[in-house]
Write a protein that holds these residues in place. Structure first.
Motif, mmCIF file in Angstrom:
data_model
loop_
_atom_site.group_PDB
_atom_site.id
_atom_site.type_symbol
_atom_site.label_atom_id
_atom_site.label_comp_id
_atom_site.label_asym_id
_atom_site.label_seq_id
_atom_site.Cartn_x
_atom_site.Cartn_y
_atom_site.Cartn_z
ATOM 1 N N ASP A 271 0.842 -1.187 0.000
ATOM 2 C CA ASP A 271 0.000 0.000 0.000
ATOM 3 C C ASP A 271 0.884 1.246 0.000
ATOM 4 N N ASN A 272 0.725 2.105 -1.021
ATOM 5 C CA ASN A 272 1.615 3.261 -1.181
ATOM 6 C C ASN A 272 1.568 4.219 0.008
ATOM 7 N N ARG A 273 0.374 4.436 0.551
ATOM 8 C CA ARG A 273 0.254 5.366 1.675
ATOM 9 C C ARG A 273 0.998 4.830 2.905
ATOM 10 N N LEU A 274 0.805 3.549 3.196
ATOM 11 C CA LEU A 274 1.483 2.944 4.343
ATOM 12 C C LEU A 274 2.995 2.914 4.117
ATOM 13 N N ALA A 275 3.390 2.613 2.877
ATOM 14 C CA ALA A 275 4.823 2.561 2.558
ATOM 15 C C ALA A 275 5.469 3.927 2.751
ATOM 16 N N ARG A 276 4.748 4.994 2.369
ATOM 17 C CA ARG A 276 5.291 6.349 2.535
ATOM 18 C C ARG A 276 5.480 6.680 4.015
ATOM 19 N N LEU A 277 4.517 6.312 4.844
ATOM 20 C CA LEU A 277 4.633 6.575 6.282
ATOM 21 C C LEU A 277 5.828 5.838 6.876
ATOM 22 N N VAL A 278 6.025 4.613 6.415
ATOM 23 C CA VAL A 278 7.168 3.827 6.879
ATOM 24 C C VAL A 278 8.473 4.490 6.454
ATOM 25 N N ALA A 279 8.537 4.916 5.192
ATOM 26 C CA ALA A 279 9.761 5.536 4.668
ATOM 27 C C ALA A 279 10.136 6.786 5.463
ATOM 28 N N ILE A 280 9.148 7.626 5.782
ATOM 29 C CA ILE A 280 9.424 8.848 6.542
ATOM 30 C C ILE A 280 9.997 8.513 7.911
ATOM 31 N N ILE A 285 14.660 8.172 11.636
ATOM 32 C CA ILE A 285 15.572 7.450 12.537
ATOM 33 C C ILE A 285 17.009 7.611 12.056
ATOM 34 N N THR A 286 17.211 7.481 10.754
ATOM 35 C CA THR A 286 18.548 7.646 10.171
ATOM 36 C C THR A 286 19.116 9.023 10.494
ATOM 37 N N LYS A 287 18.261 10.038 10.408
ATOM 38 C CA LYS A 287 18.687 11.413 10.701
ATOM 39 C C LYS A 287 19.012 11.589 12.180
ATOM 40 N N LEU A 288 18.118 11.129 13.053
ATOM 41 C CA LEU A 288 18.305 11.306 14.499
ATOM 42 C C LEU A 288 19.520 10.540 15.011
ATOM 43 N N ALA A 289 19.765 9.376 14.424
ATOM 44 C CA ALA A 289 20.904 8.563 14.856
ATOM 45 C C ALA A 289 22.229 9.100 14.331
ATOM 46 N N GLY A 290 22.157 9.987 13.323
ATOM 47 C CA GLY A 290 23.383 10.543 12.757
ATOM 48 C C GLY A 290 24.126 9.569 11.873
ATOM 49 N N TRP A 291 23.422 8.556 11.362
ATOM 50 C CA TRP A 291 24.078 7.580 10.495
ATOM 51 C C TRP A 291 24.426 8.214 9.151
ATOM 52 N N GLN A 292 25.626 7.942 8.680
ATOM 53 C CA GLN A 292 26.067 8.435 7.377
ATOM 54 C C GLN A 292 25.697 7.406 6.318
ATOM 55 N N VAL A 293 24.719 7.739 5.500
ATOM 56 C CA VAL A 293 24.260 6.791 4.494
ATOM 57 C C VAL A 293 24.418 7.404 3.104
ATOM 58 N N SER A 294 24.687 6.559 2.145
ATOM 59 C CA SER A 294 24.923 7.017 0.772
ATOM 60 C C SER A 294 23.598 7.246 0.050
ATOM 61 N N GLU A 295 23.711 7.843 -1.135
ATOM 62 C CA GLU A 295 22.514 8.070 -1.954
ATOM 63 C C GLU A 295 21.870 6.737 -2.327
ATOM 64 N N TRP A 296 22.695 5.744 -2.627
ATOM 65 C CA TRP A 296 22.184 4.410 -2.963
ATOM 66 C C TRP A 296 21.410 3.831 -1.787
ATOM 67 N N ILE A 328 13.515 14.071 7.508
ATOM 68 C CA ILE A 328 14.488 13.228 6.801
ATOM 69 C C ILE A 328 15.858 13.909 6.734
ATOM 70 N N PRO A 329 16.932 13.130 6.492
ATOM 71 C CA PRO A 329 18.276 13.716 6.387
ATOM 72 C C PRO A 329 18.361 14.715 5.236
ATOM 73 N N MET A 330 19.259 15.685 5.351
ATOM 74 C CA MET A 330 19.393 16.710 4.305
ATOM 75 C C MET A 330 19.794 16.100 2.974
ATOM 76 N N ARG A 331 20.550 15.030 3.019
ATOM 77 C CA ARG A 331 20.927 14.396 1.758
ATOM 78 C C ARG A 331 19.697 13.864 1.035
ATOM 79 N N ALA A 332 18.715 13.388 1.801
ATOM 80 C CA ALA A 332 17.469 12.925 1.199
ATOM 81 C C ALA A 332 16.662 14.101 0.652
ATOM 82 N N VAL A 333 16.735 15.248 1.342
ATOM 83 C CA VAL A 333 16.080 16.465 0.842
ATOM 84 C C VAL A 333 16.707 16.864 -0.495
#
Length: 391
Positions: A271-280, A285-296, A328-333
Motif C-alpha cells: 500500500d503506497n500510503r502505508l509505505a510512505r509513512l514507513v519511509a518517513i 531514525i537515520t537522521k536522528l541517529a546521525g548515520w552516514q548513508v549514501s545516496e544508494w 528526513i536527512p538533508m541528503r534525502a532532501v
C-alpha cells in the motif's frame, strides 16, 4: 553489535507460518504423574526389591556421591536408549572383571535432577513430556547430550516449541538468551527466533518482549518473515512499525549497516500510503541517529516512495513537503530537489546540496512544491495530447 549471532541447527530454517493475531496456544502443560506410572519407576524401589543389575555412582565436584540402582535394559534398549550406557554395557559384557557399576562426575545442577533423568527412561511414553519444566531444562538438556539420549533431546525440543507459543513464556526464553550463553542457549536460539517470527503479529510496539530481542536475532526474525508468503500489506505495516520502534529504542547501539539490514526495501508494505509513512519514519531514525548513508542506501530506505507521492497528479502542498523534509536527512532532501527539477531542467545532487546548505528549508520546500506542480502539469498535458493523438 557486540557479538556474532549464529543460528544453530540449520534444519530449523524452514518456512515460517505467521500466526493470526491473538492466536496464542497455551504452553505445554506439566503432567502430574499417575499412580500407575509411578509403579514403573523401578529404580526408585529399594535395591533388594527392584532386581537391579547395574549401579551408577554420581559424584559432584565437592566429592559427594549418590548411588542409583538401575536396569541395563531400561537405559540401553529401545527408542529412549542412552548411547553412552549402550556402549558402556556392551563393553562390560566382554569384561569378566566388570563390577556392574560405573562412576560419573556431574555438575551440581545436573546431579540435582539426575533422578528426574532416570524417570525419563522408566515412565510411560504418554507421560514423559510431563517431566519437562522450564527451570530444569538446562541440566536436563546437558544430561541428554552427555549421555547421548537423542529421544530426550527431541522431547525437550517439542516441549520448548510448545512452551514458546505463549508470549510470556517466549519472553522468558528470549531474556535467557541475553543473560546466559551455554549449550542450552545455542539450542534455544533458532527456536526462539522462529517463534518470534511466527507470532510477530501478536507482538506489540513498545512491548518488553520486542525490546528484549537482541539486534542480531531481530535481523534473523525479519529475514525469516521476508521469505514468508501470504503476508498482507497491513501485516507488513505492523512488522514495519515493530522494526521502526525497535530501531528508535536501540539506535544508540546500532549503525547504518544494521539499518540497511533492518529496512531492506523488501519489507515495505504494498500500500503506497502505508509505505510512505514507513519511509518517513525510517529516514527520520537515520537522521536522528546521525548515520552516514549514501545516496544508494537512501534509495533503498524509501526516498523513491516519497518521490512517487510528490509526483501524484494532485501535487504536493507546502504542509506535505514540510512534514517530510523536517524529518528526513538533508541528503534525502537534496535527492527530492533533484527529482523535482528532473524535467525539463536537470539538477545533480552536488548542486542541490549547495542550494540546500545556503537557503532556509522553508524556501527549499517551496522550490520542491512548485517544481513538482510544474512537472506534474507537464505530465498531464503530455498524457492528454497522447490520448487525443490515439483517438
Amino acid at each position: 553489535m557486540d557479538d556474532v549471532f549464529i543460528m544453530d541447527n540449520a534444519s530449523d530454517e524452514e518456512d515460517v507460518e505467521v500466526m493470526e493475531v491473538n492466536r496464542q496456544p497455551s504452553s505445554t502443560a506439566v503432567v502430574n504423574m499417575s499412580d500407575e506410572n509411578k509403579t514403573l519407576l523401578l529404580w526408585r524401589l529399594p535395591k533388594e526389591e527392584n532386581f537391579s543389575d547395574w549401579s551408577i555412582n554420581v559424584t559432584t565436584a565437592e566429592g559427594t556421591m549418590t548411588t542409583y540402582n538401575v536396569h541395563r535394559s531400561a537405559l540401553a534398549v529401545g527408542p529412549r536408549k542412552s548411547g553412552y550406557f549402550e556402549a558402556l554395557f556392551s563393553s562390560s559384557r566382554s569384561n569378566e572383571s566388570s563390577s556392574n557399576a560405573c562412576e560419573v562426575s556431574l555438575p551440581e545442577d545436573a546431579t540435582a535432577i539426575f533422578p528426574l533423568f532416570l524417570d525419563y527412561f522408566y515412565c510411560s511414553p504418554t507421560e514423559r513430556l510431563g517431566l519437562m519444566k522450564r527451570d530444569t531444562l538446562a541440566p536436563l538438556h546437558f544430561l541428554a547430550e552427555y549421555f547421548k539420549v537423542s529421544e530426550l533431546t527431541n522431547d525437550i525440543d517439542d516441549f520448548v516449541q510448545g512452551d514458546m507459543r505463549n508470549l510470556l513464556n517466549l519472553e522468558t526464553y528470549v531474556l535467557r538468551l541475553i543473560s546466559t550463553d551455554d549449550n542450552l542457549s545455542k539450542f534455544l536460539r533458532p527456536r526462539a527466533t522462529k517463534a518470534c517470527a511466527e507470532q510477530i503479529l501478536s507482538i506489540e510496539t513498545g512491548s518488553s518482549l520486542l525490546h528484549a530481542i537482541r539486534p542480531e536475532m531481530f535481523i534473523y526474525v525479519l529475514e525469516m518473515l521476508r521469505s514468508s508468503k501470504g503476508i498482507s500489506s497491513n501485516q507488513h505495516y505492523h512488522i514495519c512499525r515493530l522494526a521502526i520502534d525497535y530501531a528508535r529504542t536501540h539506535q544508540g547501539s546500532l549503525d547504518a549497516n544494521y539499518c540497511m539490514g533492518l529496512f531492506s526495501d523488501k519489507i515495505f508494505p504494498s500500500d503506497n500510503r502505508l509505505a510512505r509513512l514507513v519511509a518517513i519514519d525510517i529516514l527520520e531514525i537515520t537522521k536522528l541517529a546521525g548515520w552516514q548513508v549514501s545516496e544508494w542506501e537512501l534509495n533503498h530506505l524509501g526516498v523513491p516512495l516519497l518521490v512517487d507521492y510528490l509526483a501524484e497528479s494532485d501535487g504536493p502542498t507546502i504542509a506535505n513537503v514540510s512534514e517530510i523534509t523536517s524529518k528526513i536527512p538533508m541528503r534525502a532532501v537534496d535527492m527530492l530537489l533533484v527529482e523535482a527539477f528532473k524535467s525539463p531542467t536537470e539538477l545533480d545532487t552536488a548542486t542541490a546540496g549547495v542550494i540546500t546548505s545556503k537557503i532556509p528549508l522553508t524556501v527549499v520546500n517551496t522550490m520542491i512544491v512548485e517544481a513538482f506542480k510544474s512537472r506534474n502539469a507537464d505530465t498531464q498535458t503530455q498524457d492528454t495530447d497522447t490520448a487525443r493523438a490515439q483517438n
